[in-house]
Motif scaffolding. Structure first.
Motif, short mmCIF file in Angstrom:
data_model
loop_
_atom_site.label_atom_id
_atom_site.label_comp_id
_atom_site.label_asym_id
_atom_site.label_seq_id
_atom_site.Cartn_x
_atom_site.Cartn_y
_atom_site.Cartn_z
N GLY A 282 49.65 20.89 -3.29
CA GLY A 282 49.40 19.88 -2.28
C GLY A 282 48.82 20.49 -1.01
O GLY A 282 47.94 19.90 -0.38
N THR A 283 49.30 21.67 -0.64
CA THR A 283 48.76 22.35 0.54
C THR A 283 47.29 22.70 0.34
O THR A 283 46.49 22.59 1.27
N VAL A 284 46.92 23.12 -0.86
CA VAL A 284 45.51 23.39 -1.17
C VAL A 284 44.67 22.14 -0.92
O VAL A 284 43.62 22.19 -0.28
N ALA A 285 45.15 21.00 -1.42
CA ALA A 285 44.43 19.74 -1.23
C ALA A 285 44.35 19.38 0.25
O ALA A 285 43.31 18.92 0.73
N GLY A 286 45.43 19.61 0.99
CA GLY A 286 45.43 19.30 2.41
C GLY A 286 44.45 20.16 3.19
O GLY A 286 43.73 19.67 4.06
N VAL A 287 44.41 21.45 2.87
CA VAL A 287 43.48 22.37 3.54
C VAL A 287 42.04 21.97 3.25
O VAL A 287 41.19 21.88 4.15
N LEU A 288 41.74 21.73 1.97
CA LEU A 288 40.38 21.35 1.59
C LEU A 288 39.98 20.01 2.21
O LEU A 288 38.83 19.82 2.61
N LEU A 289 40.93 19.10 2.30
CA LEU A 289 40.64 17.79 2.88
C LEU A 289 40.25 17.93 4.35
O LEU A 289 39.26 17.34 4.81
N LEU A 290 41.01 18.73 5.11
CA LEU A 290 40.68 18.95 6.52
C LEU A 290 39.32 19.63 6.66
O LEU A 290 38.52 19.30 7.54
N SER A 291 39.05 20.61 5.78
CA SER A 291 37.77 21.33 5.85
C SER A 291 36.60 20.43 5.49
O SER A 291 35.53 20.51 6.11
N VAL A 292 36.79 19.55 4.51
CA VAL A 292 35.72 18.63 4.12
C VAL A 292 35.45 17.62 5.23
O VAL A 292 34.29 17.29 5.51
N ILE A 293 36.52 17.13 5.86
CA ILE A 293 36.34 16.20 6.98
C ILE A 293 35.53 16.88 8.09
O ILE A 293 34.59 16.29 8.65
N GLN A 294 35.88 18.11 8.41
CA GLN A 294 35.15 18.86 9.44
C GLN A 294 33.69 19.04 9.03
O GLN A 294 32.77 18.89 9.85
N ASN A 295 33.47 19.37 7.77
CA ASN A 295 32.12 19.58 7.28
C ASN A 295 31.29 18.30 7.32
O ASN A 295 30.11 18.32 7.69
N LEU A 296 31.91 17.17 6.98
CA LEU A 296 31.21 15.89 7.02
C LEU A 296 30.84 15.52 8.45
O LEU A 296 29.76 14.98 8.71
N ILE A 297 31.74 15.81 9.39
CA ILE A 297 31.43 15.55 10.80
C ILE A 297 30.25 16.40 11.23
O ILE A 297 29.35 15.94 11.95
N ASN A 298 30.23 17.66 10.77
CA ASN A 298 29.10 18.53 11.10
C ASN A 298 27.80 18.03 10.45
O ASN A 298 26.71 18.22 11.00
N SER A 312 41.14 14.25 12.93
CA SER A 312 42.24 15.00 12.29
C SER A 312 43.59 14.49 12.78
O SER A 312 44.53 14.32 11.99
N GLY A 313 43.70 14.23 14.11
CA GLY A 313 44.96 13.73 14.65
C GLY A 313 45.31 12.35 14.11
O GLY A 313 46.46 12.10 13.73
N ALA A 314 44.32 11.47 14.06
CA ALA A 314 44.56 10.13 13.54
C ALA A 314 44.92 10.17 12.06
O ALA A 314 45.83 9.46 11.60
N PHE A 315 44.23 11.03 11.33
CA PHE A 315 44.49 11.15 9.90
C PHE A 315 45.91 11.65 9.66
O PHE A 315 46.61 11.15 8.77
N LEU A 316 46.33 12.65 10.46
CA LEU A 316 47.68 13.19 10.30
C LEU A 316 48.73 12.12 10.61
O LEU A 316 49.72 11.99 9.90
N ALA A 317 48.50 11.33 11.67
CA ALA A 317 49.45 10.28 12.03
C ALA A 317 49.58 9.25 10.90
O ALA A 317 50.68 8.82 10.55
#
Length: 332
Positions: A282-298, A312-317
């Motif tokens: 699950g942590t692997v999925a969480g890390v990749l999800l945050l990285s993909v979100i950052q990449n999509l924003i870029n 990221s903050g809204a998603f975490l909440a």
């Protein structure tokens, strides 16, 4: 004679069991499901997203956070928290740069010993002195960052790495995938085996589930809590050393806010903040999800960099709220 008919309990029980199974699956694999959806949507929306070089870059950038997140997972599974990992990450990089004068062994051994010792000190204070993990590791965040600044003349000096073997550890690649990615995979596999197949791993989950019950079962609660902070320190130090090898320098200012990203990835991956439930997959999925979100924003390009923090903050909440609802569903 009057006959009283009791309502059939079977259907209600079956429906409840079904709801619990669905809630458990969503809690464990929700991040992976969202990740797949984002990968598909990103591939459709941005032609440059679904390329080998971009995916390789996402994996490389994710590898350092994943190693830190692996250690954080162990800590959170016991119901603890480690706010010092960002500073320990920076210290690991600086120590790796200094230790690189002794080759690859020095570049890895030096940060692992020191960062592992820092984790051990924090573990002693939490497990045996009974101090709150938040306070102990917050002090570690500030104190270790102070050590980093002291070792680099207030952050004005950046020790460089000139040893080719050390640089290759960070920049070398196989089929376009850098070595830190493979090392992160090894860390996750080893950690997963420890959690699922060893008595120590089961003790980590038990302590997070209930310390009092674990004590009654005869489990070494203090030793388990101590060990997870050592693991977290080792993982943060290793990730920092690999990051230094990747950038060919021990940058003293890196790792600011890394602890929040690590906690976010672990929680998004389905590990409960109160402990007792979660896994490294699950942590692997969480890390990749945050990285993909950052990449999509870029990929959008025109958005301000602060948007990433807001998303990221809204998603975490949202994830924490969903986890709370799912946990209640499983207890009904």
């Amino acid at each position: 004679m009057t006959t009283t008919l009791e309502p059939a309990a079977g259907p209600t029980t079956d429906a409840q069991a079904t709801r619990e199974r669905i809630a458990s699956l969503l809690q464990s694999y929700g991040a992976a499901i969202v990740l797949v959806i984002l990968l598909v949507l990103g591939s459709i929306a941005f032609p440059t997203f679904a390329t080998g070089s971009n995916f390789a870059n996402v994996l490389t950038q994710s590898s350092f956070l994943l190693i830190v997140g692996a250690g954080m997972t162990f800590v959170i599974l016991t119901g603890g928290i480690d706010l010092s990992v960002g500073s320990v990450f920076a210290l690991g990089g600086v120590l790796a740069a200094f230790g690189s004068t002794y080759g690859i062994v020095g570049a890895l051994l030096f940060p692992l010993i020191v960062c592992g010792a820092i984790g051990a000190v924090q573990g002693l204070l939490v497990a045996y002195a009974g101090m709150a993990p938040f306070i102990v590791t917050l002090a570690g965040l500030l104190g270790v960052r102070g050590l980093v600044l002291a070792a680099t003349d207030g952050g004005s000096t950046t020790p460089l790495i000139s040893d080719p073997a050390v640089v290759n550890l960070g920049q070398g690649a196989v089929f376009g995938i850098h070595w830190p990615v493979f090392i992160a995979i090894v860390v996750v596999v080893v950690g997963s085996v420890l959690l699922a197949r060893t008595r120590g791993g089961q003790s980590v989950l038990a302590v997070g589930g209930s310390e009092s019950a674990s004590t009654l079962m005869g489990l070494p609660v203090a030793r388990v809590k101590f060990s997870v902070y050592v693991v977290s320190g080792l993982c943060a130090g290793l990730a920092g050393a690999l990051n230094a090898a990747y950038s060919s320098s021990g940058v003293p200012t890196v790792g600011v806010g890394l602890e929040l990203n690590a906690i976010s990835a672990v929680v998004i991956g389905g590990t409960l903040l109160v402990g007792g439930r979660g896994n490294l997959v699950g942590t692997v999925a969480g890390v990749l999800l945050l990285s993909v979100i950052q990449n999509l924003i870029n990929q959008v390009g025109s958005l301000n960099s602060s948007v990433q923090a807001v998303v990221s903050g809204a998603f975490l909440a949202i994830v924490v709220i969903i986890q709370t609802v799912l946990s209640r569903t499983q207890r009904l």
